[in-house]
Design a protein around this motif. Structure first.
Motif, mmCIF file in Angstrom:
data_model
loop_
_atom_site.group_PDB
_atom_site.id
_atom_site.type_symbol
_atom_site.label_atom_id
_atom_site.label_comp_id
_atom_site.label_asym_id
_atom_site.label_seq_id
_atom_site.Cartn_x
_atom_site.Cartn_y
_atom_site.Cartn_z
ATOM 1 N N TYR A 1 -13.737 -16.776 -16.976
ATOM 2 C CA TYR A 1 -13.744 -15.921 -17.761
ATOM 3 C C TYR A 1 -14.241 -14.234 -17.524
ATOM 4 O O TYR A 1 -14.454 -14.425 -16.475
ATOM 5 N N SER A 2 -13.688 -13.631 -17.855
ATOM 6 C CA SER A 2 -14.633 -12.286 -17.862
ATOM 7 C C SER A 2 -15.557 -11.798 -18.480
ATOM 8 O O SER A 2 -16.285 -12.984 -18.862
ATOM 9 N N ASP A 3 -16.376 -11.006 -17.285
ATOM 10 C CA ASP A 3 -18.021 -11.360 -17.473
ATOM 11 C C ASP A 3 -18.492 -10.792 -18.980
ATOM 12 O O ASP A 3 -19.479 -10.801 -20.014
ATOM 13 N N SER A 4 -17.000 -10.014 -19.779
ATOM 14 C CA SER A 4 -17.706 -9.807 -21.051
ATOM 15 C C SER A 4 -18.248 -10.599 -22.080
ATOM 16 O O SER A 4 -18.251 -10.588 -23.254
ATOM 17 N N VAL A 5 -17.896 -12.003 -21.950
ATOM 18 C CA VAL A 5 -17.249 -12.962 -22.888
ATOM 19 C C VAL A 5 -17.342 -13.980 -22.254
ATOM 20 O O VAL A 5 -18.386 -15.395 -22.888
ATOM 21 N N LYS A 6 -18.294 -14.114 -20.795
ATOM 22 C CA LYS A 6 -18.802 -14.847 -20.195
ATOM 23 C C LYS A 6 -20.240 -15.575 -20.717
ATOM 24 O O LYS A 6 -21.137 -15.403 -21.711
ATOM 25 N N GLY A 7 -19.888 -17.039 -21.833
ATOM 26 C CA GLY A 7 -21.488 -17.776 -21.715
ATOM 27 C C GLY A 7 -21.295 -17.963 -23.524
ATOM 28 O O GLY A 7 -22.072 -17.955 -24.766
ATOM 29 N N ARG A 8 -20.705 -17.013 -24.372
ATOM 30 C CA ARG A 8 -20.105 -17.015 -25.601
ATOM 31 C C ARG A 8 -18.664 -17.172 -26.055
ATOM 32 O O ARG A 8 -18.339 -17.955 -27.106
ATOM 33 N N LYS B 1 -7.406 0.929 -25.840
ATOM 34 C CA LYS B 1 -7.360 0.746 -24.607
ATOM 35 C C LYS B 1 -6.675 -0.782 -23.784
ATOM 36 O O LYS B 1 -5.611 -0.490 -24.297
ATOM 37 N N GLU B 2 -6.827 -0.347 -22.375
ATOM 38 C CA GLU B 2 -5.846 -1.645 -22.082
ATOM 39 C C GLU B 2 -5.946 -3.304 -22.568
ATOM 40 O O GLU B 2 -7.175 -3.009 -22.725
ATOM 41 N N ARG B 3 -4.459 -3.603 -22.106
ATOM 42 C CA ARG B 3 -4.685 -5.150 -22.465
ATOM 43 C C ARG B 3 -6.058 -5.857 -21.217
ATOM 44 O O ARG B 3 -6.048 -4.947 -20.170
ATOM 45 N N GLU B 4 -6.886 -6.475 -21.713
ATOM 46 C CA GLU B 4 -7.222 -7.443 -20.916
ATOM 47 C C GLU B 4 -7.963 -8.701 -20.925
ATOM 48 O O GLU B 4 -7.552 -8.932 -21.802
ATOM 49 N N MET B 5 -7.952 -9.895 -19.776
ATOM 50 C CA MET B 5 -7.658 -11.344 -19.701
ATOM 51 C C MET B 5 -8.935 -11.225 -20.421
ATOM 52 O O MET B 5 -10.777 -10.761 -19.747
ATOM 53 N N VAL B 6 -9.147 -12.481 -20.851
ATOM 54 C CA VAL B 6 -10.865 -12.660 -21.628
ATOM 55 C C VAL B 6 -10.499 -14.627 -21.071
ATOM 56 O O VAL B 6 -11.869 -14.025 -20.630
ATOM 57 N N ALA B 7 -9.821 -15.217 -21.253
ATOM 58 C CA ALA B 7 -10.202 -16.227 -20.824
ATOM 59 C C ALA B 7 -8.746 -17.346 -20.097
ATOM 60 O O ALA B 7 -7.923 -16.283 -20.683
ATOM 61 N N GLN B 8 -8.659 -17.686 -18.669
ATOM 62 C CA GLN B 8 -7.683 -18.438 -18.676
ATOM 63 C C GLN B 8 -8.200 -19.548 -17.856
ATOM 64 O O GLN B 8 -9.137 -20.087 -17.443
ATOM 65 N N MET B 9 -7.108 -20.490 -18.083
ATOM 66 C CA MET B 9 -7.576 -21.721 -17.357
ATOM 67 C C MET B 9 -6.609 -22.271 -16.024
ATOM 68 O O MET B 9 -5.251 -22.652 -16.894
ATOM 69 N N ASP B 10 -6.530 -22.487 -15.398
ATOM 70 C CA ASP B 10 -5.727 -23.730 -14.315
ATOM 71 C C ASP B 10 -4.934 -24.845 -14.663
ATOM 72 O O ASP B 10 -5.678 -24.956 -15.058
ATOM 73 N N SER B 11 -4.038 -25.384 -13.437
ATOM 74 C CA SER B 11 -3.998 -26.707 -13.494
ATOM 75 C C SER B 11 -4.451 -27.567 -12.696
ATOM 76 O O SER B 11 -4.280 -28.554 -13.502
ATOM 77 N N ALA B 12 -5.802 -27.061 -12.827
ATOM 78 C CA ALA B 12 -6.901 -28.576 -12.770
ATOM 79 C C ALA B 12 -7.335 -28.727 -14.162
ATOM 80 O O ALA B 12 -8.722 -28.821 -13.905
ATOM 81 N N GLN C 1 -12.226 -20.668 -28.294
ATOM 82 C CA GLN C 1 -14.082 -20.709 -29.124
ATOM 83 C C GLN C 1 -14.828 -19.697 -29.161
ATOM 84 O O GLN C 1 -15.117 -19.323 -27.974
ATOM 85 N N MET C 2 -14.899 -18.768 -30.168
ATOM 86 C CA MET C 2 -15.760 -17.257 -29.675
ATOM 87 C C MET C 2 -16.939 -17.369 -30.355
ATOM 88 O O MET C 2 -16.653 -17.160 -31.459
ATOM 89 N N ASN C 3 -18.069 -17.114 -30.263
ATOM 90 C CA ASN C 3 -18.924 -17.660 -30.255
ATOM 91 C C ASN C 3 -20.243 -16.233 -30.559
ATOM 92 O O ASN C 3 -18.940 -15.471 -29.706
ATOM 93 N N MET C 4 -21.182 -16.086 -30.971
ATOM 94 C CA MET C 4 -22.140 -14.555 -31.027
ATOM 95 C C MET C 4 -20.892 -13.458 -31.161
ATOM 96 O O MET C 4 -20.735 -13.391 -30.370
ATOM 97 N N LEU C 5 -20.233 -13.682 -32.041
ATOM 98 C CA LEU C 5 -18.991 -12.060 -31.355
ATOM 99 C C LEU C 5 -19.949 -11.070 -31.784
ATOM 100 O O LEU C 5 -21.092 -10.799 -32.470
ATOM 101 N N GLU C 6 -19.747 -9.977 -31.142
ATOM 102 C CA GLU C 6 -19.805 -8.385 -30.907
ATOM 103 C C GLU C 6 -18.843 -7.740 -31.862
ATOM 104 O O GLU C 6 -17.531 -7.977 -31.975
ATOM 105 N N PRO C 7 -19.131 -6.304 -32.246
ATOM 106 C CA PRO C 7 -17.709 -5.526 -32.841
ATOM 107 C C PRO C 7 -16.837 -5.152 -31.300
ATOM 108 O O PRO C 7 -15.767 -4.908 -31.916
ATOM 109 N N GLU C 8 -17.546 -5.404 -30.617
ATOM 110 C CA GLU C 8 -16.651 -4.657 -29.403
ATOM 111 C C GLU C 8 -15.712 -5.531 -28.956
ATOM 112 O O GLU C 8 -14.691 -5.625 -28.472
ATOM 113 N N ASP C 9 -15.847 -6.889 -29.676
ATOM 114 C CA ASP C 9 -14.533 -8.255 -29.352
ATOM 115 C C ASP C 9 -13.850 -8.028 -30.583
ATOM 116 O O ASP C 9 -12.481 -8.187 -30.386
ATOM 117 N N THR C 10 -13.673 -6.695 -31.408
ATOM 118 C CA THR C 10 -12.795 -6.028 -31.943
ATOM 119 C C THR C 10 -10.964 -6.311 -31.383
ATOM 120 O O THR C 10 -11.053 -5.217 -30.453
#
Length: 125
Positions: A59-66, A43-54, A81-90
């Protein structure tokens, strides 16, 4: 000189939690964006979460809330911090940095210039 080093990966069962860390040497806290990406085999590399200068997290939709991204200015660390991990997070998870003031309204993930070597996360069902 920027150097990023991830740690904290491992194997967990579905529903479990992990906390990834990234030591961000040489990254100016107030003048940077930092992010976590992941890449699963085939699979292609995907952004999971990022934080800006503020210090705003995005978050990507696939991890939002987790997943939750945070930074520690004193220790120069980035966390995921990764909670409620799913096999798709591998995947292999990578820390990335862009070393200039940046805000997500005008930012592109293509600008991340510095990368760590990654840490493996495996979630079993």
């Amino acid at each position: 000189q920027v150097h990023l080093e991830e740690s904290g990966g491992g194997s967990v069962q579905s529903g479990g939690s992990l906390r990834l860390s990234c030591l961000a040497s040489g990254v100016p806290y107030d003048r940077s964006c930092m992010a976590w990406f992941r890449q699963a085999p085939g699979k292609e590399r995907e952004m999971v979460a990022q934080m800006d200068s503020a210090d705003r997290g995005y978050y990507s939709d696939s991890v939002k809330g987790r997943f939750s991204i945070s930074r520690n200015k004193v220790e120069n660390m980035l966390y995921l911090q990764m909670n409620m991990l799913e096999p798709e997070d591998t995947a292999t998870y990578y820390c990335a940095a862009y070393t200039a003031t940046c805000y997500m309204e005008q930012f592109s993930v293509a600008k991340y210039r510095y990368w760590g070597l990654g840490t493996q996360v495996t979630v079993s069902s």
